[in-house]
Design a protein around this motif. Structure first.
Motif, PDB file in Angstrom:
ATOM      1  N   CYS A 172       0.852  -1.183   0.000  1.00 24.84           N
ATOM      2  CA  CYS A 172       0.000   0.000   0.000  1.00 24.84           C
ATOM      3  C   CYS A 172       0.886   1.230   0.000  1.00 24.84           C
ATOM      4  CB  CYS A 172      -0.981  -0.007   1.173  1.00 24.84           C
ATOM      5  SG  CYS A 172      -0.254   0.286   2.761  1.00 24.84           S
ATOM      6  N   GLY A 205     -10.120  -4.259   2.304  1.00 26.91           N
ATOM      7  CA  GLY A 205     -11.120  -3.788   1.347  1.00 26.91           C
ATOM      8  C   GLY A 205     -12.491  -3.562   1.943  1.00 26.91           C
ATOM      9  N   GLY A 218     -13.387   1.938   2.216  1.00 26.08           N
ATOM     10  CA  GLY A 218     -12.667   2.601   1.138  1.00 26.08           C
ATOM     11  C   GLY A 218     -11.761   3.682   1.699  1.00 26.08           C
ATOM     12  N   VAL A 237      -6.477  -3.393  -5.781  1.00 22.72           N
ATOM     13  CA  VAL A 237      -7.805  -3.660  -5.234  1.00 22.72           C
ATOM     14  C   VAL A 237      -8.352  -2.414  -4.525  1.00 22.72           C
ATOM     15  CG1 VAL A 237      -7.410  -6.130  -4.948  1.00 22.72           C
ATOM     16  CG2 VAL A 237      -6.804  -4.581  -3.098  1.00 22.72           C
ATOM     17  N   THR A 238      -7.700  -1.270  -4.778  1.00 30.39           N
ATOM     18  CA  THR A 238      -8.070  -0.037  -4.100  1.00 30.39           C
ATOM     19  C   THR A 238      -9.559   0.269  -4.264  1.00 30.39           C
ATOM     20  OG1 THR A 238      -5.935   0.753  -4.875  1.00 30.39           O
ATOM     21  CG2 THR A 238      -7.356   2.360  -3.758  1.00 30.39           C
ATOM     22  N   ASN A 239     -10.234   0.378  -3.146  1.00 27.69           N
ATOM     23  CA  ASN A 239     -11.659   0.724  -3.123  1.00 27.69           C
ATOM     24  C   ASN A 239     -12.534  -0.198  -3.975  1.00 27.69           C
ATOM     25  OD1 ASN A 239     -10.960   2.732  -1.429  1.00 27.69           O
ATOM     26  ND2 ASN A 239     -11.172   4.410  -2.891  1.00 27.69           N
ATOM     27  N   HIS A 240     -12.123  -1.460  -4.113  1.00 27.37           N
ATOM     28  CA  HIS A 240     -12.935  -2.418  -4.874  1.00 27.37           C
ATOM     29  C   HIS A 240     -13.765  -3.327  -3.977  1.00 27.37           C
ATOM     30  CE1 HIS A 240     -11.081  -0.879  -8.291  1.00 27.37           C
ATOM     31  NE2 HIS A 240     -10.492  -1.940  -8.812  1.00 27.37           N
ATOM     32  N   GLY A 241     -13.655  -3.136  -2.663  1.00 28.49           N
ATOM     33  CA  GLY A 241     -14.474  -3.941  -1.756  1.00 28.49           C
ATOM     34  C   GLY A 241     -13.777  -5.221  -1.321  1.00 28.49           C
ATOM     35  N   PRO A 242     -14.344  -5.852  -0.263  1.00 33.15           N
ATOM     36  CA  PRO A 242     -13.699  -7.019   0.350  1.00 33.15           C
ATOM     37  C   PRO A 242     -13.608  -8.238  -0.571  1.00 33.15           C
ATOM     38  CG  PRO A 242     -15.846  -6.576   1.352  1.00 33.15           C
ATOM     39  CD  PRO A 242     -15.560  -5.431   0.452  1.00 33.15           C
ATOM     40  N   ALA A 294     -10.576  -8.089  -2.780  1.00 36.27           N
ATOM     41  CA  ALA A 294      -9.360  -8.394  -2.025  1.00 36.27           C
ATOM     42  C   ALA A 294      -9.256  -9.888  -1.784  1.00 36.27           C
ATOM     43  CB  ALA A 294      -9.373  -7.628  -0.701  1.00 36.27           C
TER      44      ALA A 294
END
Ligand SMILES: Nc1ncnc2c1ncn2[C@@H]1O[C@H](COP(=O)(O)OP(=O)(O)OP(=O)(O)O)[C@@H](O)[C@H]1O
Ligand SMILES: [Mg+2]
Length: 515
Positions: free
Chosen positions: A261, A306, A309, A322-327, A330
Protein backbone atom coordinates in the motif's frame (compact mmCIF):
# COMPACT_ATOMS: atom_id res chain seq x y z
CA UNK A 1 -13.61 -2.07 61.62
CA UNK A 2 -13.93 -4.33 58.63
CA UNK A 3 -13.75 -8.08 58.66
CA UNK A 4 -11.20 -9.54 56.27
CA UNK A 5 -12.73 -10.11 52.84
CA UNK A 6 -12.68 -13.85 52.50
CA UNK A 7 -14.60 -15.86 49.98
CA UNK A 8 -14.50 -19.49 49.03
CA UNK A 9 -16.02 -22.02 46.69
CA UNK A 10 -16.30 -25.73 47.38
CA UNK A 11 -18.49 -26.95 44.59
CA UNK A 12 -19.27 -29.01 41.51
CA UNK A 13 -20.82 -27.57 38.35
CA UNK A 14 -22.01 -29.53 35.32
CA UNK A 15 -23.16 -28.41 31.92
CA UNK A 16 -24.71 -30.79 29.38
CA UNK A 17 -21.90 -33.16 28.48
CA UNK A 18 -19.29 -31.30 30.55
CA UNK A 19 -18.13 -31.53 34.12
CA UNK A 20 -16.99 -27.90 34.21
CA UNK A 21 -15.99 -27.85 37.89
CA UNK A 22 -15.37 -31.15 39.67
CA UNK A 23 -15.40 -30.68 43.45
CA UNK A 24 -13.20 -27.62 43.23
CA UNK A 25 -11.93 -25.99 46.37
CA UNK A 26 -10.86 -22.37 46.26
CA UNK A 27 -10.32 -19.69 48.88
CA UNK A 28 -9.26 -16.07 48.61
CA UNK A 29 -8.16 -13.94 51.56
CA UNK A 30 -8.26 -10.23 52.21
CA UNK A 31 -5.32 -8.34 50.82
CA UNK A 32 -4.12 -11.02 48.41
CA UNK A 33 -4.14 -11.66 44.68
CA UNK A 34 -5.11 -15.26 44.04
CA UNK A 35 -4.79 -16.37 40.43
CA UNK A 36 -6.71 -19.14 38.71
CA UNK A 37 -4.60 -20.64 35.99
CA UNK A 38 -5.54 -23.27 33.42
CA UNK A 39 -5.92 -24.08 29.75
CA UNK A 40 -8.88 -22.96 27.68
CA UNK A 41 -11.96 -24.75 28.97
CA UNK A 42 -10.33 -25.83 32.24
CA UNK A 43 -13.17 -24.26 34.21
CA UNK A 44 -11.73 -20.94 35.41
CA UNK A 45 -14.62 -18.69 34.35
CA UNK A 46 -17.11 -21.21 35.71
CA UNK A 47 -15.44 -21.18 39.12
CA UNK A 48 -15.43 -17.38 39.17
CA UNK A 49 -19.05 -17.31 38.01
CA UNK A 50 -20.12 -19.40 41.01
CA UNK A 51 -18.17 -17.15 43.34
CA UNK A 52 -19.97 -14.03 42.07
CA UNK A 53 -23.46 -15.53 41.93
CA UNK A 54 -23.80 -15.82 38.15
CA UNK A 55 -23.93 -19.64 38.29
CA UNK A 56 -25.18 -21.74 41.17
CA UNK A 57 -23.30 -24.87 42.21
CA UNK A 58 -24.94 -28.23 41.47
CA UNK A 59 -23.31 -29.55 44.60
CA UNK A 60 -21.43 -27.73 47.34
CA UNK A 61 -21.58 -24.06 48.20
CA UNK A 62 -20.00 -20.63 48.24
CA UNK A 63 -18.68 -19.17 51.48
CA UNK A 64 -18.40 -15.58 52.56
CA UNK A 65 -16.43 -14.70 55.71
CA UNK A 66 -16.42 -18.34 56.68
CA UNK A 67 -20.18 -18.83 56.40
CA UNK A 68 -21.97 -20.70 53.61
CA UNK A 69 -24.05 -18.32 51.55
CA UNK A 70 -26.54 -18.60 48.74
CA UNK A 71 -25.97 -16.31 45.78
CA UNK A 72 -28.87 -16.50 43.39
CA UNK A 73 -27.60 -13.81 41.06
CA UNK A 74 -24.70 -11.40 40.49
CA UNK A 75 -26.85 -8.87 42.34
CA UNK A 76 -26.79 -11.13 45.41
CA UNK A 77 -23.04 -11.44 44.91
CA UNK A 78 -22.57 -7.69 44.89
CA UNK A 79 -24.82 -7.26 47.90
CA UNK A 80 -22.31 -9.53 49.68
CA UNK A 81 -19.37 -7.58 48.34
CA UNK A 82 -18.34 -9.93 45.51
CA UNK A 83 -18.12 -8.51 41.99
CA UNK A 84 -16.78 -9.80 38.68
CA UNK A 85 -15.31 -8.12 35.60
CA UNK A 86 -16.11 -10.51 32.78
CA UNK A 87 -14.12 -11.59 29.73
CA UNK A 88 -16.66 -9.72 27.64
CA UNK A 89 -17.71 -6.39 29.09
CA UNK A 90 -21.29 -5.72 30.00
CA UNK A 91 -21.64 -1.96 29.62
CA UNK A 92 -24.30 -0.01 27.79
CA UNK A 93 -22.60 1.83 24.92
CA UNK A 94 -24.85 4.83 24.66
CA UNK A 95 -24.84 5.57 28.39
CA UNK A 96 -22.21 7.64 30.16
CA UNK A 97 -19.67 6.25 32.59
CA UNK A 98 -21.62 7.50 35.60
CA UNK A 99 -24.88 6.08 34.25
CA UNK A 100 -23.27 2.69 33.73
CA UNK A 101 -21.74 2.72 37.20
CA UNK A 102 -25.13 2.99 38.91
CA UNK A 103 -27.03 0.90 36.37
CA UNK A 104 -28.91 -1.88 38.12
CA UNK A 105 -27.80 -0.78 41.57
CA UNK A 106 -30.71 -1.47 43.92
CA UNK A 107 -29.27 0.88 46.54
CA UNK A 108 -29.59 3.94 44.36
CA UNK A 109 -32.37 6.37 45.28
CA UNK A 110 -35.09 6.82 42.68
CA UNK A 111 -34.07 10.37 41.98
CA UNK A 112 -30.38 10.33 41.35
CA UNK A 113 -28.21 13.37 41.73
CA UNK A 114 -25.74 12.87 38.87
CA UNK A 115 -23.19 15.22 40.37
CA UNK A 116 -22.97 13.10 43.52
CA UNK A 117 -22.33 10.03 41.41
CA UNK A 118 -19.75 11.85 39.33
CA UNK A 119 -17.90 13.10 42.39
CA UNK A 120 -17.78 9.63 43.88
CA UNK A 121 -16.57 8.10 40.57
CA UNK A 122 -13.81 10.69 40.46
CA UNK A 123 -12.86 9.92 44.07
CA UNK A 124 -12.62 6.21 43.40
CA UNK A 125 -10.57 6.95 40.30
CA UNK A 126 -8.21 9.04 42.36
CA UNK A 127 -7.86 6.53 45.16
CA UNK A 128 -7.31 3.42 43.06
CA UNK A 129 -5.54 4.84 40.03
CA UNK A 130 -8.52 4.57 37.69
CA UNK A 131 -8.78 7.98 36.05
CA UNK A 132 -11.96 8.22 34.03
CA UNK A 133 -14.26 11.02 32.90
CA UNK A 134 -17.65 10.24 34.53
CA UNK A 135 -19.47 12.06 31.72
CA UNK A 136 -17.81 10.26 28.82
CA UNK A 137 -20.01 7.99 26.74
CA UNK A 138 -18.94 4.32 26.76
CA UNK A 139 -19.02 4.25 22.96
CA UNK A 140 -16.20 6.81 22.88
CA UNK A 141 -13.91 4.90 25.23
CA UNK A 142 -11.05 2.56 24.43
CA UNK A 143 -11.19 -1.03 25.61
CA UNK A 144 -8.79 -0.23 28.45
CA UNK A 145 -10.98 2.64 29.62
CA UNK A 146 -14.10 0.47 29.49
CA UNK A 147 -12.40 -2.03 31.73
CA UNK A 148 -11.68 0.77 34.20
CA UNK A 149 -15.38 1.60 34.22
CA UNK A 150 -16.20 -2.04 35.06
CA UNK A 151 -13.76 -1.95 37.98
CA UNK A 152 -15.02 1.44 39.19
CA UNK A 153 -18.53 0.02 39.07
CA UNK A 154 -17.56 -2.75 41.48
CA UNK A 155 -15.67 -0.39 43.77
CA UNK A 156 -18.59 2.05 43.75
CA UNK A 157 -20.65 -0.70 45.34
CA UNK A 158 -17.94 -1.40 47.88
CA UNK A 159 -17.00 -4.79 46.49
CA UNK A 160 -14.43 -6.43 48.74
CA UNK A 161 -13.76 -9.40 46.52
CA UNK A 162 -13.08 -8.55 42.87
CA UNK A 163 -12.89 -11.21 40.20
CA UNK A 164 -10.99 -10.17 37.07
CA UNK A 165 -11.46 -12.64 34.20
CA UNK A 166 -8.53 -12.29 31.78
CA UNK A 167 -8.38 -8.52 32.24
CA UNK A 168 -5.01 -8.18 30.55
CA UNK A 169 -5.94 -10.01 27.34
CA UNK A 170 -7.30 -6.77 25.94
CA UNK A 171 -4.70 -4.38 27.33
CA UNK A 172 -1.49 -2.84 26.04
CA UNK A 173 1.69 -3.26 28.10
CA UNK A 174 1.28 0.25 29.53
CA UNK A 175 -2.34 -0.43 30.44
CA UNK A 176 -1.32 -3.67 32.13
CA UNK A 177 1.14 -1.71 34.27
CA UNK A 178 -1.63 0.72 35.20
CA UNK A 179 -4.01 -2.13 36.02
CA UNK A 180 -1.43 -3.72 38.30
CA UNK A 181 -1.01 -0.43 40.16
CA UNK A 182 -4.77 -0.49 40.68
CA UNK A 183 -4.67 -4.12 41.80
CA UNK A 184 -1.97 -3.27 44.33
CA UNK A 185 -3.98 -0.31 45.59
CA UNK A 186 -6.98 -2.58 46.03
CA UNK A 187 -5.12 -5.26 47.96
CA UNK A 188 -3.48 -2.54 50.08
CA UNK A 189 -7.02 -1.44 50.95
CA UNK A 190 -7.75 -4.98 52.15
CA UNK A 191 -9.65 -6.18 49.12
CA UNK A 192 -9.27 -9.69 47.78
CA UNK A 193 -8.50 -10.09 44.09
CA UNK A 194 -9.17 -13.19 42.02
CA UNK A 195 -7.17 -12.91 38.83
CA UNK A 196 -7.40 -15.05 35.69
CA UNK A 197 -4.70 -14.95 33.02
CA UNK A 198 -2.81 -17.15 30.58
CA UNK A 199 0.31 -15.01 30.74
CA UNK A 200 2.69 -16.68 33.15
CA UNK A 201 5.01 -13.69 33.45
CA UNK A 202 2.12 -11.55 34.61
CA UNK A 203 0.82 -14.22 36.92
CA UNK A 204 4.21 -14.50 38.63
CA UNK A 205 4.52 -10.76 39.05
CA UNK A 206 1.07 -9.90 40.40
CA UNK A 207 -0.11 -12.95 42.37
CA UNK A 208 0.46 -14.10 45.90
CA UNK A 209 -0.98 -17.55 45.25
CA UNK A 210 -1.99 -19.56 42.21
CA UNK A 211 -4.61 -22.27 41.92
CA UNK A 212 -4.09 -24.41 38.84
CA UNK A 213 -7.00 -26.14 37.11
CA UNK A 214 -7.07 -28.85 34.51
CA UNK A 215 -10.21 -30.34 32.95
CA UNK A 216 -12.48 -29.02 35.69
CA UNK A 217 -10.29 -30.06 38.60
CA UNK A 218 -7.94 -28.20 40.86
CA UNK A 219 -4.54 -29.76 40.24
CA UNK A 220 -2.49 -27.64 42.56
CA UNK A 221 -2.24 -24.59 44.73
CA UNK A 222 1.11 -22.86 45.11
CA UNK A 223 2.51 -19.62 46.49
CA UNK A 224 4.28 -17.66 43.74
CA UNK A 225 7.24 -17.35 46.09
CA UNK A 226 7.67 -21.14 45.85
CA UNK A 227 7.28 -21.63 42.11
CA UNK A 228 8.32 -20.43 38.67
CA UNK A 229 6.81 -20.14 35.20
CA UNK A 230 8.02 -23.52 34.04
CA UNK A 231 6.52 -25.30 37.03
CA UNK A 232 3.21 -23.48 36.61
CA UNK A 233 3.08 -24.44 32.92
CA UNK A 234 3.69 -28.05 33.86
CA UNK A 235 0.92 -28.07 36.47
CA UNK A 236 -1.40 -26.51 33.92
CA UNK A 237 -0.70 -28.81 30.99
CA UNK A 238 0.04 -31.95 32.96
CA UNK A 239 3.43 -32.56 31.35
CA UNK A 240 6.70 -30.67 30.83
CA UNK A 241 6.29 -27.78 28.42
CA UNK A 242 8.88 -26.68 25.92
CA UNK A 243 9.74 -23.02 25.86
CA UNK A 244 8.49 -20.89 23.00
CA UNK A 245 9.55 -21.84 19.49
CA UNK A 246 12.35 -19.76 18.11
CA UNK A 247 11.25 -17.48 15.38
CA UNK A 248 13.02 -18.52 12.21
CA UNK A 249 14.19 -15.48 10.35
CA UNK A 250 12.79 -15.00 6.89
CA UNK A 251 15.22 -15.15 4.04
CA UNK A 252 16.05 -11.64 3.11
CA UNK A 253 16.23 -10.68 -0.53
CA UNK A 254 13.83 -9.53 -3.12
CA UNK A 255 10.95 -12.00 -3.05
CA UNK A 256 7.72 -10.98 -4.79
CA UNK A 257 5.75 -8.21 -3.19
CA UNK A 258 2.40 -9.71 -2.17
CA UNK A 259 0.85 -6.78 -0.35
CA UNK A 260 1.65 -3.20 -1.04
CA UNK A 261 0.00 0.00 0.00
CA UNK A 262 1.16 3.50 -0.82
CA UNK A 263 0.07 6.75 0.77
CA UNK A 264 -2.94 5.06 2.33
CA UNK A 265 -5.06 7.68 4.04
CA UNK A 266 -8.47 7.69 5.67
CA UNK A 267 -9.99 10.46 7.64
CA UNK A 268 -12.62 9.78 10.26
CA UNK A 269 -14.43 12.68 11.94
CA UNK A 270 -12.04 15.17 10.37
CA UNK A 271 -8.92 13.40 11.62
CA UNK A 272 -6.57 11.17 9.75
CA UNK A 273 -7.15 7.76 11.32
CA UNK A 274 -4.77 6.30 8.76
CA UNK A 275 -2.23 8.82 7.59
CA UNK A 276 -0.08 8.28 4.52
CA UNK A 277 0.87 4.69 5.29
CA UNK A 278 3.27 2.75 3.08
CA UNK A 279 3.63 -0.99 3.58
CA UNK A 280 5.54 -3.49 1.49
CA UNK A 281 5.06 -7.11 2.42
CA UNK A 282 6.96 -9.79 0.56
CA UNK A 283 6.45 -13.50 0.02
CA UNK A 284 7.69 -15.50 2.99
CA UNK A 285 7.59 -12.65 5.42
CA UNK A 286 5.70 -11.83 8.63
CA UNK A 287 5.24 -8.17 9.43
CA UNK A 288 3.91 -7.20 12.85
CA UNK A 289 2.06 -3.94 13.31
CA UNK A 290 2.49 -2.85 16.90
CA UNK A 291 0.87 0.08 18.62
CA UNK A 292 -1.37 1.21 21.43
CA UNK A 293 -5.02 0.55 20.64
CA UNK A 294 -6.75 3.36 18.83
CA UNK A 295 -3.76 4.46 16.77
CA UNK A 296 -5.24 3.36 13.50
CA UNK A 297 -4.78 -0.42 13.61
CA UNK A 298 -8.42 -1.21 13.10
CA UNK A 299 -9.08 1.23 10.23
CA UNK A 300 -5.80 0.23 8.58
CA UNK A 301 -6.72 -3.45 8.66
CA UNK A 302 -10.16 -2.71 7.26
CA UNK A 303 -8.67 -0.62 4.45
CA UNK A 304 -6.21 -3.33 3.52
CA UNK A 305 -8.94 -5.96 3.58
CA UNK A 306 -11.12 -3.79 1.35
CA UNK A 307 -13.91 -3.48 3.90
CA UNK A 308 -13.69 0.32 3.97
CA UNK A 309 -12.67 2.60 1.14
CA UNK A 310 -9.73 5.00 1.50
CA UNK A 311 -9.62 8.75 0.87
CA UNK A 312 -6.25 8.58 -0.81
CA UNK A 313 -3.57 6.06 -1.70
CA UNK A 314 -3.56 2.57 -3.15
CA UNK A 315 -3.64 -1.09 -2.14
CA UNK A 316 -2.39 -3.94 -4.28
CA UNK A 317 -2.68 -7.63 -3.46
CA UNK A 318 -0.45 -9.98 -5.38
CA UNK A 319 0.21 -7.35 -8.02
CA UNK A 320 -3.37 -6.41 -8.77
CA UNK A 321 -4.87 -3.18 -7.58
CA UNK A 322 -7.80 -3.66 -5.23
CA UNK A 323 -8.07 -0.04 -4.10
CA UNK A 324 -11.66 0.72 -3.12
CA UNK A 325 -12.93 -2.42 -4.87
CA UNK A 326 -14.47 -3.94 -1.76
CA UNK A 327 -13.70 -7.02 0.35
CA UNK A 328 -14.60 -9.56 -2.29
CA UNK A 329 -12.02 -8.20 -4.75
CA UNK A 330 -9.36 -8.39 -2.02
CA UNK A 331 -10.40 -11.94 -1.16
CA UNK A 332 -10.37 -12.97 -4.82
CA UNK A 333 -6.88 -11.53 -5.19
CA UNK A 334 -5.78 -13.93 -2.44
CA UNK A 335 -6.24 -12.06 0.81
CA UNK A 336 -7.63 -13.54 4.02
CA UNK A 337 -8.60 -11.40 6.99
CA UNK A 338 -9.17 -12.39 10.62
CA UNK A 339 -10.64 -9.32 12.35
CA UNK A 340 -10.04 -8.32 15.94
CA UNK A 341 -13.70 -8.42 16.84
CA UNK A 342 -14.05 -12.17 16.62
CA UNK A 343 -17.15 -12.65 18.70
CA UNK A 344 -18.95 -9.63 17.29
CA UNK A 345 -18.38 -10.41 13.64
CA UNK A 346 -17.40 -14.01 13.90
CA UNK A 347 -19.39 -16.75 15.56
CA UNK A 348 -23.14 -17.05 15.71
CA UNK A 349 -23.80 -18.14 19.29
CA UNK A 350 -27.00 -20.03 18.56
CA UNK A 351 -25.53 -22.15 15.76
CA UNK A 352 -23.60 -25.38 16.07
CA UNK A 353 -19.85 -25.44 15.52
CA UNK A 354 -20.38 -27.19 12.18
CA UNK A 355 -22.80 -24.50 11.00
CA UNK A 356 -20.41 -21.82 12.16
CA UNK A 357 -17.68 -23.45 10.11
CA UNK A 358 -19.92 -23.35 7.03
CA UNK A 359 -20.74 -19.68 7.53
CA UNK A 360 -17.90 -18.18 5.52
CA UNK A 361 -17.48 -20.99 3.02
CA UNK A 362 -18.25 -20.03 -0.57
CA UNK A 363 -21.86 -20.98 -1.30
CA UNK A 364 -22.08 -24.10 -3.32
CA UNK A 365 -25.13 -25.79 -4.72
CA UNK A 366 -25.08 -28.34 -1.98
CA UNK A 367 -23.78 -27.47 1.42
CA UNK A 368 -20.99 -29.82 2.37
CA UNK A 369 -22.03 -30.61 5.95
CA UNK A 370 -20.05 -33.78 6.14
CA UNK A 371 -16.90 -31.97 5.05
CA UNK A 372 -17.54 -29.19 7.52
CA UNK A 373 -18.12 -31.68 10.32
CA UNK A 374 -14.85 -33.38 9.47
CA UNK A 375 -13.10 -29.99 9.52
CA UNK A 376 -14.55 -29.15 12.93
CA UNK A 377 -13.49 -32.56 14.19
CA UNK A 378 -9.97 -31.93 12.95
CA UNK A 379 -9.93 -28.46 14.51
CA UNK A 380 -11.10 -29.89 17.83
CA UNK A 381 -8.04 -32.17 17.76
CA UNK A 382 -5.52 -29.64 16.42
CA UNK A 383 -6.46 -26.82 18.76
CA UNK A 384 -7.53 -29.08 21.62
CA UNK A 385 -10.94 -27.41 21.70
CA UNK A 386 -12.91 -28.45 24.78
CA UNK A 387 -16.46 -29.15 23.63
CA UNK A 388 -18.97 -31.99 23.83
CA UNK A 389 -18.85 -32.29 20.02
CA UNK A 390 -19.20 -30.83 16.53
CA UNK A 391 -22.91 -30.14 16.99
CA UNK A 392 -22.56 -28.19 20.25
CA UNK A 393 -23.72 -24.58 20.13
CA UNK A 394 -21.01 -21.94 19.87
CA UNK A 395 -22.35 -20.06 22.88
CA UNK A 396 -21.49 -22.97 25.16
CA UNK A 397 -17.77 -22.62 24.54
CA UNK A 398 -15.36 -21.02 26.98
CA UNK A 399 -13.77 -17.70 25.95
CA UNK A 400 -10.58 -19.20 24.60
CA UNK A 401 -12.28 -22.11 22.91
CA UNK A 402 -14.51 -19.83 20.85
CA UNK A 403 -11.36 -17.98 19.73
CA UNK A 404 -9.98 -21.31 18.62
CA UNK A 405 -13.04 -22.20 16.53
CA UNK A 406 -12.91 -18.87 14.76
CA UNK A 407 -9.24 -19.07 14.03
CA UNK A 408 -9.66 -22.64 12.83
CA UNK A 409 -12.34 -21.51 10.42
CA UNK A 410 -10.40 -18.55 9.09
CA UNK A 411 -7.07 -20.32 8.91
CA UNK A 412 -8.39 -23.68 7.66
CA UNK A 413 -7.31 -23.14 4.08
CA UNK A 414 -3.79 -22.02 5.05
CA UNK A 415 -2.39 -25.49 4.65
CA UNK A 416 -3.89 -26.02 1.19
CA UNK A 417 -2.56 -25.26 -2.27
CA UNK A 418 -5.21 -22.69 -3.09
CA UNK A 419 -4.94 -21.09 0.34
CA UNK A 420 -4.59 -17.32 0.68
CA UNK A 421 -1.36 -15.58 -0.37
CA UNK A 422 -1.76 -12.73 2.04
CA UNK A 423 -3.08 -13.16 5.56
CA UNK A 424 -4.01 -10.26 7.80
CA UNK A 425 -4.75 -11.34 11.32
CA UNK A 426 -5.47 -9.33 14.44
CA UNK A 427 -4.16 -10.60 17.79
CA UNK A 428 -3.73 -14.20 16.63
CA UNK A 429 -2.98 -15.70 20.03
CA UNK A 430 -5.07 -13.50 22.29
CA UNK A 431 -6.86 -15.46 24.99
CA UNK A 432 -5.38 -18.77 23.84
CA UNK A 433 -3.68 -21.15 26.22
CA UNK A 434 -0.06 -22.17 25.74
CA UNK A 435 -0.77 -25.20 23.56
CA UNK A 436 -3.19 -23.48 21.20
CA UNK A 437 -1.00 -20.37 20.93
CA UNK A 438 1.88 -22.64 19.96
CA UNK A 439 -0.27 -24.31 17.34
CA UNK A 440 -1.37 -20.98 15.84
CA UNK A 441 2.19 -19.67 15.78
CA UNK A 442 3.18 -22.87 13.99
CA UNK A 443 0.37 -22.42 11.48
CA UNK A 444 1.40 -18.86 10.63
CA UNK A 445 5.04 -19.86 10.31
CA UNK A 446 4.02 -22.75 8.09
CA UNK A 447 2.02 -20.37 5.88
CA UNK A 448 5.10 -18.20 5.59
CA UNK A 449 7.27 -21.18 4.69
CA UNK A 450 4.76 -22.02 1.98
CA UNK A 451 5.35 -18.55 0.55
CA UNK A 452 2.46 -16.59 1.97
CA UNK A 453 2.90 -13.11 3.41
CA UNK A 454 1.47 -12.51 6.87
CA UNK A 455 0.50 -9.24 8.50
CA UNK A 456 -0.10 -9.42 12.23
CA UNK A 457 -1.75 -6.58 14.07
CA UNK A 458 -1.42 -6.72 17.81
CA UNK A 459 -1.13 -4.62 20.92
CA UNK A 460 0.71 -7.44 22.61
CA UNK A 461 4.41 -6.75 22.12
CA UNK A 462 5.43 -10.25 23.14
CA UNK A 463 3.11 -11.68 20.53
CA UNK A 464 4.48 -9.41 17.82
CA UNK A 465 8.08 -10.08 18.72
CA UNK A 466 7.64 -13.83 18.90
CA UNK A 467 6.04 -13.99 15.46
CA UNK A 468 7.20 -11.21 13.19
CA UNK A 469 10.34 -10.83 11.09
CA UNK A 470 9.75 -7.12 10.88
CA UNK A 471 7.91 -4.73 13.16
CA UNK A 472 6.18 -1.48 12.24
CA UNK A 473 4.81 0.77 14.96
CA UNK A 474 1.63 2.66 14.27
CA UNK A 475 1.21 5.95 16.11
CA UNK A 476 -1.65 8.34 15.36
CA UNK A 477 -2.26 6.66 12.05
CA UNK A 478 1.33 6.92 10.88
CA UNK A 479 4.14 4.42 10.79
CA UNK A 480 6.40 5.84 13.47
CA UNK A 481 9.11 3.21 13.37
CA UNK A 482 9.91 0.21 11.28
CA UNK A 483 12.72 -2.32 11.28
CA UNK A 484 13.76 -5.94 11.60
CA UNK A 485 12.55 -7.47 14.85
CA UNK A 486 16.07 -8.48 15.82
CA UNK A 487 17.37 -4.93 15.35
CA UNK A 488 14.79 -3.27 17.56
CA UNK A 489 14.78 -3.30 21.34
CA UNK A 490 11.59 -3.41 23.40
CA UNK A 491 12.47 0.10 24.63
CA UNK A 492 12.70 1.47 21.09
CA UNK A 493 9.37 -0.05 20.14
CA UNK A 494 7.81 1.11 23.40
CA UNK A 495 8.99 4.68 22.87
CA UNK A 496 7.62 4.74 19.33
CA UNK A 497 4.30 3.37 20.62
CA UNK A 498 4.21 6.25 23.08
CA UNK A 499 4.88 8.75 20.30
CA UNK A 500 8.43 9.57 21.29
CA UNK A 501 10.40 10.11 18.15
CA UNK A 502 13.72 8.28 18.18
CA UNK A 503 14.84 8.91 14.63
CA UNK A 504 18.43 9.57 15.53
CA UNK A 505 19.44 6.52 17.44
CA UNK A 506 17.48 3.64 15.98
CA UNK A 507 19.62 1.05 14.27
CA UNK A 508 16.89 -0.25 11.99
CA UNK A 509 16.75 0.87 8.44
CA UNK A 510 13.72 2.91 7.46
CA UNK A 511 14.69 2.16 3.87
CA UNK A 512 12.92 -1.18 4.32
CA UNK A 513 9.65 0.74 4.09
CA UNK A 514 10.35 1.69 0.56
CA UNK A 515 10.99 -1.93 -0.35
N1 LIG B 1 -23.11 -21.81 30.04
C1 LIG B 1 -22.50 -22.93 29.64
N2 LIG B 1 -23.19 -23.93 29.06
C2 LIG B 1 -22.58 -25.07 28.67
N3 LIG B 1 -21.28 -25.31 28.80
C3 LIG B 1 -20.52 -24.35 29.37
C4 LIG B 1 -21.09 -23.11 29.80
N4 LIG B 1 -20.11 -22.35 30.33
C5 LIG B 1 -18.98 -23.08 30.20
N5 LIG B 1 -19.22 -24.28 29.64
C6 LIG B 1 -18.24 -25.36 29.41
O1 LIG B 1 -17.56 -25.61 30.63
C7 LIG B 1 -16.17 -25.82 30.44
C8 LIG B 1 -15.38 -24.82 31.24
O2 LIG B 1 -15.60 -23.53 30.69
P1 LIG B 1 -14.97 -22.20 31.29
O3 LIG B 1 -15.61 -21.08 30.57
O4 LIG B 1 -15.10 -22.23 32.77
O5 LIG B 1 -13.43 -22.37 30.86
P2 LIG B 1 -12.20 -21.36 31.08
O6 LIG B 1 -11.21 -22.09 31.93
O7 LIG B 1 -12.69 -20.06 31.54
O8 LIG B 1 -11.59 -21.27 29.60
P3 LIG B 1 -10.99 -20.01 28.75
O9 LIG B 1 -9.54 -19.91 29.10
O10 LIG B 1 -11.12 -20.50 27.35
O11 LIG B 1 -11.80 -18.81 29.04
C9 LIG B 1 -15.95 -25.71 28.93
O12 LIG B 1 -15.92 -27.00 28.39
C10 LIG B 1 -17.16 -24.95 28.43
O13 LIG B 1 -17.48 -25.33 27.11
MG1 LIG C 1 -12.83 -18.18 30.62
Amino acid sequence: MTTPAIAAVAATKRFPGVLANDAVDFTVFAGEVHTILGENGAGKSTLAAMLCGLYQPDEGHVERNGEPTLLRSPRDGLAQGIGMVHQHFRLVDRFTVAENVILGDPDQPRLIDQSVVETRVAEIGERFGLPIDPRARIADLTVGQRQRVEIVKMLYRDAEVLLLDEPTAVLTPKEVEALFITVNAMTAAGKAIVFISHKLGEVMSISDRVTVMRAGRVTGEVATADTDQRHLAELMVGRPVESETRRATAKSGQADVLLECRGLTLSIDGQNAVDDVDITLRRGEILGIAGVAGNGQRPLARLLAGIDGCDAGSVAVNGSSVTNHGPLAARNAGLAFVPEDRLGTGLVPGLSLTDNMLLTRPRKFLVDRKGARREVGQAITDYEIKTPGTEAHARLLSGGNSQKVLLARELASLGTEDGPQVIIVSSPTRGLDIGAAEFVRGLLHEARERGAAVLIISEDLDEVRSLADRVAVLYRGQIALQGRTDDLTIEQIGLAMAGVSADDDVGASPAEVAG
